[in-house]
Design an enzyme around this catalytic site. Structure first.
Site, PDB file in Angstrom:
ATOM      1  N   GLU A 110      31.886  41.541  41.615  1.00 40.71           N
ATOM      2  CA  GLU A 110      30.848  40.785  40.899  1.00 40.71           C
ATOM      3  C   GLU A 110      29.921  40.068  41.871  1.00 40.71           C
ATOM      4  O   GLU A 110      30.297  39.750  43.000  1.00 40.71           O
ATOM      5  CB  GLU A 110      31.480  39.775  39.943  1.00 40.71           C
TER       6      GLU A 110
ATOM      7  N   ARG B 114      45.392  35.717  37.743  1.00 43.42           N
ATOM      8  CA  ARG B 114      45.290  34.278  37.954  1.00 43.42           C
ATOM      9  C   ARG B 114      46.354  33.782  38.922  1.00 43.42           C
ATOM     10  O   ARG B 114      47.481  34.273  38.926  1.00 43.42           O
ATOM     11  CB  ARG B 114      45.379  33.548  36.615  1.00 43.42           C
TER      12      ARG B 114
ATOM     13  N   HIS C 254      40.264  39.809  41.300  1.00 44.07           N
ATOM     14  CA  HIS C 254      40.108  41.012  40.487  1.00 44.07           C
ATOM     15  C   HIS C 254      40.558  42.222  41.301  1.00 44.07           C
ATOM     16  O   HIS C 254      40.400  42.261  42.521  1.00 44.07           O
ATOM     17  CB  HIS C 254      38.659  41.181  40.049  1.00 44.07           C
TER      18      HIS C 254
ATOM     19  N   HIS D  40      39.038  33.321  44.179  1.00 38.14           N
ATOM     20  CA  HIS D  40      37.896  32.438  43.932  1.00 38.14           C
ATOM     21  C   HIS D  40      38.132  31.590  42.688  1.00 38.14           C
ATOM     22  O   HIS D  40      39.011  31.883  41.868  1.00 38.14           O
ATOM     23  CB  HIS D  40      36.603  33.239  43.763  1.00 38.14           C
TER      24      HIS D  40
END
Length: 406
Positions: A131, A282, A96, A263
């Site tokens: 996150e 991605r 991200h 991740h």
């Protein structure tokens, strides 16, 4: 205070049973249930009990809902998003962006005329997406680039001849730039060569498992490689997985992912809290759009020795509360465990909160009204709420999300 109805995301990697069973709904569900969103994201806002979206409720009274401090620091939108996540299969290998890179990428795609809902659109908003994920069940994940010396040891253990040149590259440059060079080679490798290397890797991984069984030091990695290759037989994400920390979280343990951390969640159920964004870049393990140059622009290649977050005593007068500390200003997450017969815990909100129950039955009281929450149920607590009380006569657990540093 108002009960929130979640936005249900039926992504293919989700489980048909895990979240339905947690929430007490019909199981198995007719489709995979990957995520429940509790928040006010523009593409999926929770509904309040009066039928309004949470985003519309906040827009109607931003100061009363968010409070003056949050409004001044973050504008008129809720800066965090709370999710229940259930992975039965691996998610895509992803990262991200930072806020700066998200704004640049969003503007670039707008300038090129890529529609916001287009399949080849990468940036859905201008926000970053750090996150934290707390496991509710045993949770398996690939998180951040492993320190190079440990990856060299892995490659030595697997003894894949076709990967020997990359092992030598890492040995010659055992740092972030070495990882960048190897990962770049993996994600740009021609299809035929990629298929051959992955075939060799799977053969050697199976050999390692045959020799060492499930208890070998590198057996979890070897097992993951075989599983990923079965689903994505010629995908660069299979090779990328070799470079990442493979983490197994027990219930209550957590990982934190800052901007650019590569991740892939593999399987398990957890509570995930993030900045209010849906930006995903991605790198593999997916049939969806992969933008390699943009991914390389945002990735953080500095090795991550330990991606886990240690729960710490909250330091506030709320018995049973522990924090999951991160450096993020957009969110703060804590867990409150209420033991049977422990009585009532009370606090004064300093801003908006989402309270999510994950076990037992918990009564949330704001003085004027109360709600009884079972697992998978959440309430929105606006900043104007003077006091919040919790009790669970038979015991229960809630996760409390609020804005971070304001």
């Amino acid at each position: 205070m108002v009960v929130l109805s979640p936005v249900v995301q039926a992504y293919a990697w989700g489980s048909r049973t895990a979240l339905p069973e947690l929430c007490g709904t019909a199981s198995p569900a007719p489709h995979p249930v990957a995520e429940h969103w509790f928040g006010a994201h523009e593409t999926g806002s929770s509904l309040c009990a009066d039928g309004r979206g949470l985003d519309m409720r906040i827009a109607a009274d931003p100061e009363g809902e968010l409070g003056p401090k949050v409004l001044a620091a973050h504008g008129g939108g809720l800066p965090f998003l709370v999710k229940l996540l259930s992975a039965e299969q691996a998610l895509s290998l992803q990262a991200h962006p930072s806020t700066e890179k998200a704004r640049e990428g969003f503007a670039s795609e707008d300038a090129r005329g890529i529609a916001l809902d287009a399949a080849d659109r990468t940036y859905r908003d201008v926000n970053h997406k750090p996150e934290v994920l707390v496991a509710l069940t045993e949770f398996h994940a690939l998180v951040g680039f492993r320190p190079v010396e440990r990856t060299i040891a892995l490659l030595d253990a697997l003894r894949v001849a076709s990967l020997r040149p990359y092992r030598e590259m890492l040995e010659g440059q055992p740092d972030a730039e070495g990882l960048r060079a190897v990962f770049t080679t993996f994600v740009t490798m021609p299809h035929a060569a990629l298929s051959e290397v992955i075939g060799d890797l799977v053969t050697q991984s199976v050999g390692y498992l045959t020799q060492h069984g499930v208890d070998g030091h590198w057996s979890p990695v070897a097992t993951t490689v075989v599983e990923l290759a079965e689903r994505y037989p010629a995908d660069p994400g299979v090779l990328g997985a070799l470079l990442l920390n493979r983490v197994v979280l027990q219930p209550g343990e957590a990982v934190y992912l800052g901007p650019g951390q590569l991740h892939a969640y593999l399987r398990g159920v957890g509570v995930e809290v993030m900045a209010n964004s849906d930006n995903v870049l991605r790198g593999g393990l997916t049939p969806k759009h992969v933008d390699v140059p943009e991914l390389m622009r945002v990735l953080e290649f500095t090795p991550l020795a330990d991606p886990t977050v240690r729960a710490v005593s909250a330091g506030r007068e709320i018995p049973g509360e522990v924090d999951y500390p991160t450096p993020e200003p957009d969110f703060a997450l804590s867990r409150i465990d209420l033991e049977p017969g422990s009585g009532t815990v009370t606090w004064r909100p300093d801003g908006p909160e989402v309270i999510l129950c994950t076990s037992g039955r918990v009564v949330v009281d704001e003085g004027v009204a109360s709600e009884s929450l079972g697992p998978g149920c959440a309430v929105w607590v606006p900043a104007s709420t003077p006091v919040v009380s919790l009790c669970a006569p038979a015991g229960g657990t809630v996760f409390r999300t609020r804005v971070g540093h304001v």
